[in-house]
Motif scaffolding. Structure first.
Motif, PDB file in Angstrom:
ATOM      1  N   LYS A  26     -70.647 -13.339 -19.368  1.00 23.32           N
ATOM      2  CA  LYS A  26     -70.546 -14.786 -19.206  1.00 23.32           C
ATOM      3  C   LYS A  26     -70.792 -15.528 -20.508  1.00 23.32           C
ATOM      4  N   LYS A  27     -71.251 -14.817 -21.534  1.00 22.37           N
ATOM      5  CA  LYS A  27     -71.539 -15.445 -22.823  1.00 22.37           C
ATOM      6  C   LYS A  27     -70.664 -14.909 -23.951  1.00 22.37           C
ATOM      7  N   TRP A  28     -70.179 -13.699 -23.811  1.00 23.35           N
ATOM      8  CA  TRP A  28     -69.455 -13.081 -24.918  1.00 23.35           C
ATOM      9  C   TRP A  28     -68.271 -12.292 -24.374  1.00 23.35           C
ATOM     10  N   THR A  29     -67.095 -12.533 -24.931  1.00 19.89           N
ATOM     11  CA  THR A  29     -65.891 -11.803 -24.532  1.00 19.89           C
ATOM     12  C   THR A  29     -65.551 -10.759 -25.580  1.00 19.89           C
ATOM     13  N   ASN A  30     -64.682  -9.849 -25.201  1.00 19.02           N
ATOM     14  CA  ASN A  30     -64.324  -8.757 -26.103  1.00 19.02           C
ATOM     15  C   ASN A  30     -63.641  -9.297 -27.357  1.00 19.02           C
ATOM     16  N   LYS A  31     -64.023  -8.718 -28.481  1.00 20.12           N
ATOM     17  CA  LYS A  31     -63.464  -9.091 -29.780  1.00 20.12           C
ATOM     18  C   LYS A  31     -62.944  -7.832 -30.473  1.00 20.12           C
ATOM     19  N   PRO A  32     -62.072  -7.986 -31.474  1.00 16.23           N
ATOM     20  CA  PRO A  32     -61.673  -6.816 -32.268  1.00 16.23           C
ATOM     21  C   PRO A  32     -62.882  -6.146 -32.913  1.00 16.23           C
ATOM     22  N   ASP A  33     -62.745  -4.857 -33.176  1.00 13.68           N
ATOM     23  CA  ASP A  33     -63.881  -4.094 -33.705  1.00 13.68           C
ATOM     24  C   ASP A  33     -64.439  -4.682 -34.996  1.00 13.68           C
ATOM     25  N   ALA A  34     -63.571  -5.265 -35.826  1.00 13.75           N
ATOM     26  CA  ALA A  34     -64.030  -5.796 -37.112  1.00 13.75           C
ATOM     27  C   ALA A  34     -65.011  -6.945 -36.942  1.00 13.75           C
ATOM     28  N   ILE A  35     -64.917  -7.662 -35.833  1.00 13.50           N
ATOM     29  CA  ILE A  35     -65.837  -8.778 -35.579  1.00 13.50           C
ATOM     30  C   ILE A  35     -66.479  -8.606 -34.201  1.00 13.50           C
ATOM     31  N   GLY A  36     -66.673  -7.356 -33.792  1.00 11.81           N
ATOM     32  CA  GLY A  36     -67.307  -7.075 -32.514  1.00 11.81           C
ATOM     33  C   GLY A  36     -68.801  -7.324 -32.556  1.00 11.81           C
ATOM     34  N   GLY A  58     -77.815  -9.438 -38.353  1.00 16.68           N
ATOM     35  CA  GLY A  58     -78.889 -10.330 -37.956  1.00 16.68           C
ATOM     36  C   GLY A  58     -78.525 -11.406 -36.956  1.00 16.68           C
ATOM     37  N   TRP A  59     -77.286 -11.385 -36.393  1.00 18.23           N
ATOM     38  CA  TRP A  59     -76.860 -12.428 -35.470  1.00 18.23           C
ATOM     39  C   TRP A  59     -77.161 -12.037 -34.029  1.00 18.23           C
ATOM     40  N   SER A  60     -77.446 -13.028 -33.213  1.00 17.09           N
ATOM     41  CA  SER A  60     -77.629 -12.864 -31.773  1.00 17.09           C
ATOM     42  C   SER A  60     -76.687 -13.819 -31.059  1.00 17.09           C
ATOM     43  N   CYS A  61     -76.293 -13.458 -29.841  1.00 11.52           N
ATOM     44  CA  CYS A  61     -75.432 -14.335 -29.043  1.00 11.52           C
ATOM     45  C   CYS A  61     -76.303 -15.406 -28.406  1.00 11.52           C
ATOM     46  N   ASP A  62     -75.970 -16.658 -28.670  1.00  7.90           N
ATOM     47  CA  ASP A  62     -76.776 -17.773 -28.180  1.00  7.90           C
ATOM     48  C   ASP A  62     -76.151 -18.406 -26.939  1.00  7.90           C
ATOM     49  N   THR A  63     -74.973 -18.964 -27.084  1.00  4.39           N
ATOM     50  CA  THR A  63     -74.245 -19.547 -25.961  1.00  4.39           C
ATOM     51  C   THR A  63     -72.840 -18.957 -25.930  1.00  4.39           C
ATOM     52  N   TRP A  64     -71.951 -19.604 -25.190  1.00  8.94           N
ATOM     53  CA  TRP A  64     -70.604 -19.071 -24.988  1.00  8.94           C
ATOM     54  C   TRP A  64     -69.911 -18.815 -26.330  1.00  8.94           C
ATOM     55  N   ASN A  65     -69.670 -17.526 -26.656  1.00 14.77           N
ATOM     56  CA  ASN A  65     -68.986 -17.102 -27.874  1.00 14.77           C
ATOM     57  C   ASN A  65     -69.548 -17.792 -29.120  1.00 14.77           C
ATOM     58  N   THR A  66     -70.857 -17.975 -29.134  1.00 16.71           N
ATOM     59  CA  THR A  66     -71.528 -18.588 -30.281  1.00 16.71           C
ATOM     60  C   THR A  66     -72.686 -17.700 -30.697  1.00 16.71           C
ATOM     61  N   VAL A  67     -72.755 -17.405 -31.996  1.00 19.02           N
ATOM     62  CA  VAL A  67     -73.812 -16.561 -32.528  1.00 19.02           C
ATOM     63  C   VAL A  67     -74.771 -17.428 -33.331  1.00 19.02           C
ATOM     64  N   ALA A  68     -76.015 -16.978 -33.443  1.00 16.16           N
ATOM     65  CA  ALA A  68     -77.043 -17.719 -34.165  1.00 16.16           C
ATOM     66  C   ALA A  68     -77.973 -16.739 -34.849  1.00 16.16           C
ATOM     67  N   CYS A  69     -78.474 -17.138 -36.011  1.00 14.85           N
ATOM     68  CA  CYS A  69     -79.478 -16.354 -36.745  1.00 14.85           C
ATOM     69  C   CYS A  69     -80.847 -16.831 -36.278  1.00 14.85           C
ATOM     70  N   LYS A  70     -81.296 -16.322 -35.153  1.00 15.79           N
ATOM     71  CA  LYS A  70     -82.540 -16.796 -34.544  1.00 15.79           C
ATOM     72  C   LYS A  70     -83.735 -16.213 -35.294  1.00 15.79           C
ATOM     73  N   GLY A  71     -84.660 -17.088 -35.623  1.00 22.54           N
ATOM     74  CA  GLY A  71     -85.828 -16.667 -36.362  1.00 22.54           C
ATOM     75  C   GLY A  71     -85.596 -16.525 -37.840  1.00 22.54           C
ATOM     76  N   GLY A  72     -84.360 -16.755 -38.292  1.00 24.61           N
ATOM     77  CA  GLY A  72     -84.041 -16.657 -39.709  1.00 24.61           C
ATOM     78  C   GLY A  72     -83.631 -18.010 -40.261  1.00 24.61           C
ATOM     79  N   CYS A  73     -82.365 -18.103 -40.699  1.00 20.72           N
ATOM     80  CA  CYS A  73     -81.886 -19.366 -41.257  1.00 20.72           C
ATOM     81  C   CYS A  73     -81.406 -20.326 -40.185  1.00 20.72           C
ATOM     82  N   GLU A  74     -81.332 -19.877 -38.922  1.00 17.32           N
ATOM     83  CA  GLU A  74     -80.965 -20.711 -37.773  1.00 17.32           C
ATOM     84  C   GLU A  74     -79.546 -21.261 -37.872  1.00 17.32           C
TER      85      GLU A  74
END
Length: 503
Positions: free
Chosen positions: A147-157, A165-181
């Motif tokens: 519900k938050k992340w859909t399949n992507k090509p392997d190069a950007i999987g 260092g990225w985490s999935c935050d919301t719908w197809n959105t990544v965030a550097c949580k605890g780092g540079c934000e």
């Protein structure tokens, strides 16, 4: 310097006046609770006290709380009475905070409540730990929700984002949580439209092909999307961060037995062996070759009995392919702790498979649970590239399930020229190195020409001994003779060439 006797009458009345005022105040506060005044109690308790021989030095002319001063002087004498304790609570109610009394800068417990024990909050681990597989898996787990992340090509999987260092935050959105934000919205396709032509939130039009240039742009943002000062921009996780340390025999055995035990706890919900699909070798052949001591390793707290029932065999098979059994809200699931795939075991019951086979008009065989293919594509239990076993050993290019099978079976014995080695006893170790001479280098075939080889080895040893007995002086003389001869021959050749050229 002690006070003079003439000063004693001066301070005496002042002290008595203070006592009377304090007694009067306390009597008024406790008139409804008791007919006995606090003054009487205080006088009785002080009847045996020694009188002051010298009055105290005068107080500085700073504002201080009289009640706090008296409390500090009298607390030792009245602290044993429950009535006095209740009176204190009423007197200092306005200054109490959470069962504690603050007087100036000091803090004291009042009433019957004891001060709570000081608890230290655990320190949050550092965000930048590119060597930590646990943190990598925690970040990767945030991408598991469809519900938050859909399949992507392997190069950007999700694996590549989690490595940097990225985490999935919301719908197809990544965030550097605890780092540079920093945050990046990964949009490869337009939104899907409904019947009225309005775009639907949190949707993708899967019919639209992905632009390769857009994929390349996001591949660069995996690194450049971090702030310039962020450590994740300088260096991410290594390529083998996803590796399962199955070659470490002690660790892999303990993990295997934990998975095996987790399925035995939900044995009543396990599907039958016929409804599971998996590659060779068959589980019966594996169990015949596994030693019973594998289930009770020495020095380990985890001990199990070898499979003795059909459900135990199914539990062993699930554990072999990297699955862990869990029960959530009375629903039994098979979960992978590396790709975070979840499979409901109730879907593979006999009655359920027959029902779905009739509804979909497909054979039951196509609906059975495939223990390898059910993992996600990037899972090291399924993918040899993410497992990344060492390339110079017998487990090179093996996925996790193949590595686990090899460690369970191995090869019985390899006869070498001078010794024998039992492959089953070899621990490949957590350093991902394979012992020299274990399989390939020691597996030499011997022919009937062994005697000739022995004669050659003797002859080589003899020549080596002969060279060692030759003195260095003689070797130098031989070299000098050879060098003079070679120089003479070169000079003579030059002269002959010059004579021919002059003619």
């Amino acid at each position: 310097m002690s006070s003079s006797p003439t000063q004693s009458p001066t301070h005496g009345p002042a002290l008595a006046t203070t006592k009377r005022k304090f007694d009067t105040l306390l009597d008024k506060l406790t008139a409804s609770a008791s007919t006995t005044s606090l003054a009487t109690t205080l006088r009785e308790s002080n009847a045996s006290a020694t009188s002051l021989t010298s009055p105290p030095a005068p107080e500085p002319q700073t504002k201080r709380s009289r009640l706090s001063d008296v409390l500090m002087d009298r607390s030792r004498q009245v602290s044993g009475s429950e009535r006095i304790q209740a009176l204190k609570d009423q007197l200092f109610t306005s200054q109490k905070e959470g069962g504690r009394l603050t007087v100036g800068t000091s803090v004291r417990a009042v009433g019957g409540n004891k001060s709570p024990a000081t608890t230290t909050t655990p320190r949050k681990p550092a965000n930048y730990q590119p060597y930590s597989q646990d943190q990598f898996l925690d970040r990767l787990k945030t991408f598991a929700d469809v519900k938050k992340w859909t399949n992507k090509p392997d190069a950007i999987g999700e694996v590549e984002w989690a490595k940097q260092g990225w985490s999935c935050d919301t719908w197809n959105t990544v965030a550097c949580k605890g780092g540079c934000e920093q945050r990046i919205a990964v949009k490869l396709r337009p939104k899907r439209k409904d019947a009225s032509g309005k775009e639907m939130d949190m949707s993708e039009d899967l019919a639209v092909e992905i632009d390769d240039g857009l994929v390349e742009k996001y591949r660069e943002l995996i690194v450049d999307g971090h702030h310039e000062d962020c450590l994740w921009r300088k260096r991410g996780c290594s390529n083998d961060i996803y590796h399962i340390p199955i070659p470490n025999r002690a660790k892999s055995t303990a993990d295997f037995l934990l998975r095996y035990r987790s399925f035995k706890a939900i044995a009543k919900d396990l599907p039958s062996l016929e409804n599971l699909v998996y590659p060779d070798p068959r589980v019966d052949d594996i169990l015949r070759r596994v030693s019973p001591s594998f289930f009770s390793p020495p020095g380990s707290d985890i001990t199990e009995q070898p499979p003795s029932s059909p459900t135990d065999t199914v539990a062993f098979l699930f554990a072999l392919f990297g699955w862990t059994g869990v029960s959530e809200a009375r629903i039994s699931l098979a979960v992978c702790n590396h790709c975070f795939q979840r499979t409901g075991l109730w879907l593979y019951a006999d009655a359920r498979l027959e029902e779905m086979s009739k509804k979909l008009s497909v054979p039951i065989e196509s609906l059975r649970l495939n223990l390898v293919e059910s993992h996600r594509e990037h899972c090291p239990w399924k993918n040899p590239e993410t497992q990344r076993n060492p390339y110079d050993g017998p487990i090179a290019h093996m996925a996790g399930w193949q590595t686990q099978t090899f460690m369970l079976l191995g090869k019985r014995k390899e006869k070498a020229k001078e010794h024998q080695r039992n492959i089953e006893s070899v621990d490949l170790g957590s350093e991902y190195t394979y012992p020299r001479g274990s399989v390939d280098s020691d597996a030499r075939s011997f022919t009937k020409d062994d005697e000739d080889n022995k004669e050659e080895s003797r002859w080589r040893k003899f020549k080596a001994r002969l060279r060692r007995t030759t003195s260095k002086k003689s070797l130098k003389s031989v070299k000098s003779v050879k060098s003079t001869k070679s120089t003479k021959s070169v000079v003579e050749k030059d002269r002959e060439n010059k004579g021919v050229a002059s003619k």
